[in-house]
Design an enzyme around this catalytic site. Structure first.
Site, PDB file in Angstrom:
ATOM      1  N   HIS A   1       0.851  -1.183   0.000  1.00 46.58           N
ATOM      2  CA  HIS A   1       0.000   0.000   0.000  1.00 46.58           C
ATOM      3  C   HIS A   1       0.890   1.238   0.000  1.00 46.58           C
ATOM      4  O   HIS A   1       2.008   1.212   0.524  1.00 46.58           O
ATOM      5  CB  HIS A   1      -0.886   0.027   1.234  1.00 46.58           C
ATOM      6  CG  HIS A   1      -1.929  -1.038   1.260  1.00 46.58           C
ATOM      7  ND1 HIS A   1      -3.069  -0.935   2.011  1.00 46.58           N
ATOM      8  CD2 HIS A   1      -2.023  -2.234   0.623  1.00 46.58           C
ATOM      9  CE1 HIS A   1      -3.818  -2.012   1.855  1.00 46.58           C
ATOM     10  NE2 HIS A   1      -3.189  -2.823   1.012  1.00 46.58           N
TER      11      HIS A   1
ATOM     12  N   GLU B   1       0.855   3.896   1.755  1.00 49.17           N
ATOM     13  CA  GLU B   1       1.264   4.335   3.090  1.00 49.17           C
ATOM     14  C   GLU B   1       2.409   3.482   3.636  1.00 49.17           C
ATOM     15  O   GLU B   1       3.374   4.012   4.182  1.00 49.17           O
ATOM     16  CB  GLU B   1       0.073   4.282   4.064  1.00 49.17           C
ATOM     17  CG  GLU B   1      -1.099   5.133   3.661  1.00 49.17           C
ATOM     18  CD  GLU B   1      -2.159   4.407   2.843  1.00 49.17           C
ATOM     19  OE1 GLU B   1      -3.327   4.824   2.884  1.00 49.17           O
ATOM     20  OE2 GLU B   1      -1.827   3.425   2.142  1.00 49.17           O
TER      21      GLU B   1
ATOM     22  N   CYS C   1      -6.284   1.914   5.724  1.00 42.52           N
ATOM     23  CA  CYS C   1      -6.909   0.674   6.184  1.00 42.52           C
ATOM     24  C   CYS C   1      -6.336   0.320   7.562  1.00 42.52           C
ATOM     25  O   CYS C   1      -5.447   1.000   8.075  1.00 42.52           O
ATOM     26  CB  CYS C   1      -6.633  -0.446   5.183  1.00 42.52           C
ATOM     27  SG  CYS C   1      -4.898  -0.969   5.133  1.00 42.52           S
TER      28      CYS C   1
ATOM     29  N   CYS D   1      -2.463  -0.206   7.515  1.00 42.54           N
ATOM     30  CA  CYS D   1      -1.710   1.045   7.392  1.00 42.54           C
ATOM     31  C   CYS D   1      -1.859   1.904   8.643  1.00 42.54           C
ATOM     32  O   CYS D   1      -0.887   2.507   9.107  1.00 42.54           O
ATOM     33  CB  CYS D   1      -2.158   1.804   6.152  1.00 42.54           C
ATOM     34  SG  CYS D   1      -1.762   0.927   4.615  1.00 42.54           S
TER      35      CYS D   1
END
Length: 149
Positions: free
Chosen positions: A52, A54, A82, A85
């Protein structure tokens, strides 16, 4: 200042879009406002469910700063993080989270859970939501509309 850095995160999200990744971008700045890292989703490219934007931005910042704790730093993400993260933001001791669009399906800073401000945890982040929200949401809608028949 928030719009400036969120614009950079949106540039990263656009890169993800052009690489057929879910268009999410993230940038991390230090306490002085210096850009440390910028990343976008690369889940398909790397075949890694944890790739991801992040997470990649946090990993890059840790390598660049040569430390695991990113105290004093701010992470800008085009979409609400999410649970994975959000947990990483807490574990890295990021000071502040700024995000664009909320995520009603996976969001863990407001929508489904609030990991980043949970009083049961030993670290909490300052949160600013809705920065360039419409631009972030529009890019997501465009991406998903192009994949529906």
């Amino acid at each position: 200042m928030d719009k400036k850095f969120m614009s950079l995160a949106l540039q990263e999200a656009l890169r993800a879009y052009h690489e057929n990744e879910i268009p999410i971008g993230a940038v991390l700045i230090d306490e002085g406002g210096l850009l440390i890292s910028r990343e976008h989703n690369r889940i398909e490219q790397l075949q890694d469910a944890t790739a991801h934007a992040e997470i990649l931005a946090l990993r890059a910042a840790s390598r660049i700063l040569n430390r695991r704790r990113l105290t004093g730093c701010t992470l800008y993400s085009t979409v609400e993080p999410c649970a994975m993260c959000a947990g990483a933001l807490v574990l890295c001791r990021v000071k502040r989270l700024v995000y664009g669009a909320t995520d009603s399906k996976f969001g863990a800073a407001e929508s489904l859970f609030n990991v980043v401000e949970n009083p049961a945890l030993n670290h909490r982040l300052e949160v600013t939501a809705g920065v360039l929200e419409e631009e972030s949401r529009a890019l997501l809608k465009k991406f998903f509309a192009s994949r529906r028949f």
